[in-house]
Design an enzyme around this catalytic site. Sequence first.
Site, PDB file in Angstrom:
ATOM      1  N   THR A   1       0.683  -1.425  -0.079  1.00  0.00           N
ATOM      2  CA  THR A   1       0.062   0.076  -0.118  1.00  0.00           C
ATOM      3  C   THR A   1       0.924   1.191  -0.043  1.00  0.00           C
ATOM      4  O   THR A   1       0.994   1.921   1.032  1.00  0.00           O
ATOM      5  CB  THR A   1      -0.830   0.067   0.980  1.00  0.00           C
ATOM      6  OG1 THR A   1      -0.069  -0.309   2.463  1.00  0.00           O
ATOM      7  CG2 THR A   1      -1.912  -1.119   1.129  1.00  0.00           C
TER       8      THR A   1
ATOM      9  N   GLU B   1      -0.363  -5.513  10.858  1.00  0.00           N
ATOM     10  CA  GLU B   1       0.989  -6.406  11.383  1.00  0.00           C
ATOM     11  C   GLU B   1       1.934  -5.215  11.779  1.00  0.00           C
ATOM     12  O   GLU B   1       2.240  -4.164  11.337  1.00  0.00           O
ATOM     13  CB  GLU B   1       1.321  -6.975  10.074  1.00  0.00           C
ATOM     14  CG  GLU B   1       2.744  -7.866  10.440  1.00  0.00           C
ATOM     15  CD  GLU B   1       2.648  -8.642  11.540  1.00  0.00           C
ATOM     16  OE1 GLU B   1       1.655  -9.503  11.521  1.00  0.00           O
ATOM     17  OE2 GLU B   1       3.499  -8.376  12.501  1.00  0.00           O
TER      18      GLU B   1
ATOM     19  N   ASN C   1       2.272   3.906  14.033  1.00  0.00           N
ATOM     20  CA  ASN C   1       3.696   4.262  13.387  1.00  0.00           C
ATOM     21  C   ASN C   1       3.793   5.793  13.475  1.00  0.00           C
ATOM     22  O   ASN C   1       5.020   6.177  13.611  1.00  0.00           O
ATOM     23  CB  ASN C   1       3.478   3.758  12.087  1.00  0.00           C
ATOM     24  CG  ASN C   1       3.888   2.473  11.795  1.00  0.00           C
ATOM     25  OD1 ASN C   1       4.267   1.783  12.604  1.00  0.00           O
ATOM     26  ND2 ASN C   1       3.634   1.861  10.379  1.00  0.00           N
TER      27      ASN C   1
ATOM     28  N   PHE D   1      13.301   3.509  20.395  1.00  0.00           N
ATOM     29  CA  PHE D   1      13.047   4.788  19.609  1.00  0.00           C
ATOM     30  C   PHE D   1      13.650   6.038  19.972  1.00  0.00           C
ATOM     31  O   PHE D   1      12.615   7.231  19.608  1.00  0.00           O
ATOM     32  CB  PHE D   1      11.617   4.869  19.063  1.00  0.00           C
ATOM     33  CG  PHE D   1      11.326   3.643  18.017  1.00  0.00           C
ATOM     34  CD1 PHE D   1      11.052   2.354  18.483  1.00  0.00           C
ATOM     35  CD2 PHE D   1      11.261   4.125  16.556  1.00  0.00           C
ATOM     36  CE1 PHE D   1      11.065   1.486  17.381  1.00  0.00           C
ATOM     37  CE2 PHE D   1      10.992   3.072  15.628  1.00  0.00           C
ATOM     38  CZ  PHE D   1      10.948   1.684  15.995  1.00  0.00           C
TER      39      PHE D   1
ATOM     40  N   HIS E   1      16.934   6.925  19.713  1.00  0.00           N
ATOM     41  CA  HIS E   1      18.288   6.940  19.092  1.00  0.00           C
ATOM     42  C   HIS E   1      18.171   8.219  18.194  1.00  0.00           C
ATOM     43  O   HIS E   1      17.601   8.148  17.259  1.00  0.00           O
ATOM     44  CB  HIS E   1      18.757   5.666  18.776  1.00  0.00           C
ATOM     45  CG  HIS E   1      18.499   4.524  19.558  1.00  0.00           C
ATOM     46  ND1 HIS E   1      19.339   4.360  20.540  1.00  0.00           N
ATOM     47  CD2 HIS E   1      17.670   3.480  19.665  1.00  0.00           C
ATOM     48  CE1 HIS E   1      19.134   3.133  21.199  1.00  0.00           C
ATOM     49  NE2 HIS E   1      18.103   2.760  20.689  1.00  0.00           N
TER      50      HIS E   1
ATOM     51  N   GLY F   1      19.687  10.367  14.893  1.00  0.00           N
ATOM     52  CA  GLY F   1      20.437   9.852  13.940  1.00  0.00           C
ATOM     53  C   GLY F   1      19.924  10.481  12.682  1.00  0.00           C
ATOM     54  O   GLY F   1      19.399  11.738  12.825  1.00  0.00           O
TER      55      GLY F   1
ATOM     56  N   CYS G   1       7.653   1.857   5.838  1.00  0.00           N
ATOM     57  CA  CYS G   1       6.509   2.244   6.479  1.00  0.00           C
ATOM     58  C   CYS G   1       6.434   3.524   6.992  1.00  0.00           C
ATOM     59  O   CYS G   1       5.231   4.147   6.655  1.00  0.00           O
ATOM     60  CB  CYS G   1       6.194   1.084   7.642  1.00  0.00           C
ATOM     61  SG  CYS G   1       5.974  -0.593   7.185  1.00  0.00           S
TER      62      CYS G   1
ATOM     63  N   LYS H   1       5.738   6.559   4.559  1.00  0.00           N
ATOM     64  CA  LYS H   1       4.209   6.533   3.781  1.00  0.00           C
ATOM     65  C   LYS H   1       3.144   6.587   4.634  1.00  0.00           C
ATOM     66  O   LYS H   1       1.983   7.084   4.295  1.00  0.00           O
ATOM     67  CB  LYS H   1       3.973   5.363   2.932  1.00  0.00           C
ATOM     68  CG  LYS H   1       3.785   4.062   3.501  1.00  0.00           C
ATOM     69  CD  LYS H   1       3.678   2.854   2.525  1.00  0.00           C
ATOM     70  CE  LYS H   1       3.534   1.380   3.266  1.00  0.00           C
ATOM     71  NZ  LYS H   1       2.376   1.378   4.120  1.00  0.00           N
TER      72      LYS H   1
HETATM   73  P1  NAD Z   1       6.088  -5.939  -0.524  1.00  0.00           P
HETATM   74  O1  NAD Z   1       6.050  -4.824  -1.510  1.00  0.00           O
HETATM   75  O2  NAD Z   1       7.341  -6.568   0.010  1.00  0.00           O
HETATM   76  O3  NAD Z   1       5.127  -7.202  -0.942  1.00  0.00           O
HETATM   77  C1  NAD Z   1       4.004  -7.065  -1.553  1.00  0.00           C
HETATM   78  C2  NAD Z   1       3.773  -8.135  -2.499  1.00  0.00           C
HETATM   79  O4  NAD Z   1       2.535  -8.135  -3.011  1.00  0.00           O
HETATM   80  C3  NAD Z   1       4.593  -8.175  -3.715  1.00  0.00           C
HETATM   81  O5  NAD Z   1       5.484  -9.089  -3.767  1.00  0.00           O
HETATM   82  C4  NAD Z   1       3.405  -8.058  -4.970  1.00  0.00           C
HETATM   83  O6  NAD Z   1       4.195  -8.798  -6.161  1.00  0.00           O
HETATM   84  C5  NAD Z   1       2.424  -8.692  -4.450  1.00  0.00           C
HETATM   85  N1  NAD Z   1       1.284  -8.319  -4.913  1.00  0.00           N
HETATM   86  C6  NAD Z   1       0.635  -7.134  -5.342  1.00  0.00           C
HETATM   87  N2  NAD Z   1      -0.669  -7.229  -5.845  1.00  0.00           N
HETATM   88  C7  NAD Z   1      -1.120  -8.469  -5.958  1.00  0.00           C
HETATM   89  C8  NAD Z   1      -2.233  -9.518  -6.213  1.00  0.00           C
HETATM   90  N3  NAD Z   1      -3.287  -8.851  -6.651  1.00  0.00           N
HETATM   91  N4  NAD Z   1      -1.979 -10.806  -6.064  1.00  0.00           N
HETATM   92  C9  NAD Z   1      -1.001 -11.279  -5.637  1.00  0.00           C
HETATM   93  N5  NAD Z   1       0.060 -10.563  -5.214  1.00  0.00           N
HETATM   94  C10 NAD Z   1       0.209  -9.387  -5.408  1.00  0.00           C
HETATM   95  O7  NAD Z   1       5.254  -5.191   0.678  1.00  0.00           O
HETATM   96  P2  NAD Z   1       5.423  -5.402   2.354  1.00  0.00           P
HETATM   97  O8  NAD Z   1       6.689  -4.637   2.642  1.00  0.00           O
HETATM   98  O9  NAD Z   1       5.382  -6.837   2.523  1.00  0.00           O
HETATM   99  O10 NAD Z   1       4.057  -4.610   2.704  1.00  0.00           O
HETATM  100  C11 NAD Z   1       2.855  -5.247   2.523  1.00  0.00           C
HETATM  101  C12 NAD Z   1       1.927  -4.571   3.645  1.00  0.00           C
HETATM  102  O11 NAD Z   1       2.154  -4.661   4.968  1.00  0.00           O
HETATM  103  C13 NAD Z   1       1.819  -2.924   3.365  1.00  0.00           C
HETATM  104  O12 NAD Z   1       0.793  -2.459   3.547  1.00  0.00           O
HETATM  105  C14 NAD Z   1       2.761  -2.457   4.630  1.00  0.00           C
HETATM  106  O13 NAD Z   1       2.390  -1.124   5.006  1.00  0.00           O
HETATM  107  C15 NAD Z   1       2.455  -3.200   5.739  1.00  0.00           C
HETATM  108  N6  NAD Z   1       3.597  -3.492   6.588  1.00  0.00           N
HETATM  109  C16 NAD Z   1       4.730  -3.589   6.411  1.00  0.00           C
HETATM  110  C17 NAD Z   1       5.735  -3.865   6.936  1.00  0.00           C
HETATM  111  C18 NAD Z   1       7.303  -3.942   6.819  1.00  0.00           C
HETATM  112  O14 NAD Z   1       8.193  -3.859   7.809  1.00  0.00           O
HETATM  113  N7  NAD Z   1       7.386  -4.313   5.353  1.00  0.00           N
HETATM  114  C19 NAD Z   1       5.423  -3.972   8.490  1.00  0.00           C
HETATM  115  C20 NAD Z   1       4.098  -3.708   8.610  1.00  0.00           C
HETATM  116  C21 NAD Z   1       3.214  -3.576   7.802  1.00  0.00           C
END
Ligand code: NAD
Length: 441
Positions: free
Chosen positions: A86, A150, A210, A251, A253, A255, A262, A265
């Site tokens: 997202t 998450e 966040n 949180f 520190h 820097g 996250c 955005k």
């Molecule tokens: P990412 O970009 O690593 O993974 C997203 C995956 O979704 C990609 O592999 C993409 O190909 C796939 N995808 C997109 N549309 C699709 C569809 N229609 N069908 C199947 N697969 C599809 O993203 P991320 O970092 O894992 O984040 C995912 C969500 O979790 C976001 O909303 C983010 O804000 C939230 N989040 C991320 C974290 C983090 O540390 N990365 C922590 C907490 C929450």
Amino acid sequence: MRIAMIGTGYVGLVSGACFADFGHQVCCVDKNASKIDGLNNGVMPIWEPGLEALVTSNAQRGRLTFTTDLASAVKEAEAVFIAVGTPARRGDGHADLTFVFEAVRELARFIQPGAVVVTKSTVPVGTGDRIEAILREEGVEGVSVASNPEFLREGAAIADFKHPDRIVVGAEDDHAQEVLREIYRPLFLNRAPILITGRRTAELTKYAANAFLAVKISFINEMANLCEAVDADVQDIARGIGLDNRIGPKFLHAGPGYGGSCFPKDTLALLQTADEAGVDQRIVRTTVEVNDHRKLEMAERVAEAAGGDLKGKRVAILGLAFKPNTDDMREAPSIPIVKAMIDRGAEVAAFDPVAREQAEKIFEGIEFADDAYAAATGADLVVIVTEWDEFRALDLDRMAGALRGKVLVDLRNVYDRTEAEEAGLTYFGVGRGRLHRHASA
Ligand code: NAD
């Protein structure tokens, strides 16, 4: 439980592997075929400690499978998690929900009555209502929609997932609650607190968390600036306030400002939500401004350490990933900092233990070194941008020997001034006394 995980990125893959490890039957779906091919051959698409072993062992037991075929995964599932990206929408910073809604329209064709759709992606308040409306439009009946944001951190994702501070479930009906309780049951045995709220509240809880953490970081960074002006030490202040239970030590520190996939955005998206609701969020708005400015201040700081001008100076950068133990370069503070240095005419040689491949896609015109000492060889100054463990134990005498100029800019306060000075380096930390006085000491 039979679970479909749509989106196999940082969150989807870790969550899917951990659910499988709890004993559930998990099918991870992604539309990126090379990612799925890799996973089916034991190749991880991301660098995350412990992930490969967890994925491999659960795949071997047959509890964790990977596919591009959403239909087969969703048809069987009692719970369909959405863990797609997202990102911030270009232009206005609103959360771009294109991937979420696409996934919902696709899953609507195959989902079975009684199943629960769960958003794990971070989505603005009210997204669950919009998902319900799409499902209705698509003629789906008897399916609940829940929110389960998450909170895992990259770099410690598996430990965070298995030992969460809390699990937040936003559900509007008993069935969705029961399904989610069943999925997380192994964690309740570990006494992980579960908080059941309304769906909208759960969605907003993630943004509130966040945003609050981002506020803490910007707060201590501004305090660091004050410390530099009045000759005080921000690390002692962080400890002095952090030992107060009401504040907590994390949180705090000082820097180069927060980055990552996250906080940047999510703070912007929260501001958009607040604007739409006609409720100003001045603290978060200021936090975003402070943080954006912080990156440019860091480039300025490096220029000052180099004697005021970076033109023709060779700078060694240690660490590019947005934080240690990940190869994630999304919104890494290194990006604006390195770019500002290049704009000022610096030559940059960088080293990161794992993010090189990702970084090569982002930076043009910089050299990539094979280790910290190679990056420092012939450089006028060395800048620690990401606090990887291996940068905590550098041989400073060897660094000083490799450098042409003897300057260490430590944007993560990894070293003590004394130990750097003993190695013959001029030391610049963050918020640890007057910059100029120490620089000339
Ligand atoms: P990412 O970009 O690593 O993974 C997203 C995956 O979704 C990609 O592999 C993409 O190909 C796939 N995808 C997109 N549309 C699709 C569809 N229609 N069908 C199947 N697969 C599809 O993203 P991320 O970092 O894992 O984040 C995912 C969500 O979790 C976001 O909303 C983010 O804000 C939230 N989040 C991320 C974290 C983090 O540390 N990365 C922590 C907490 C929450």
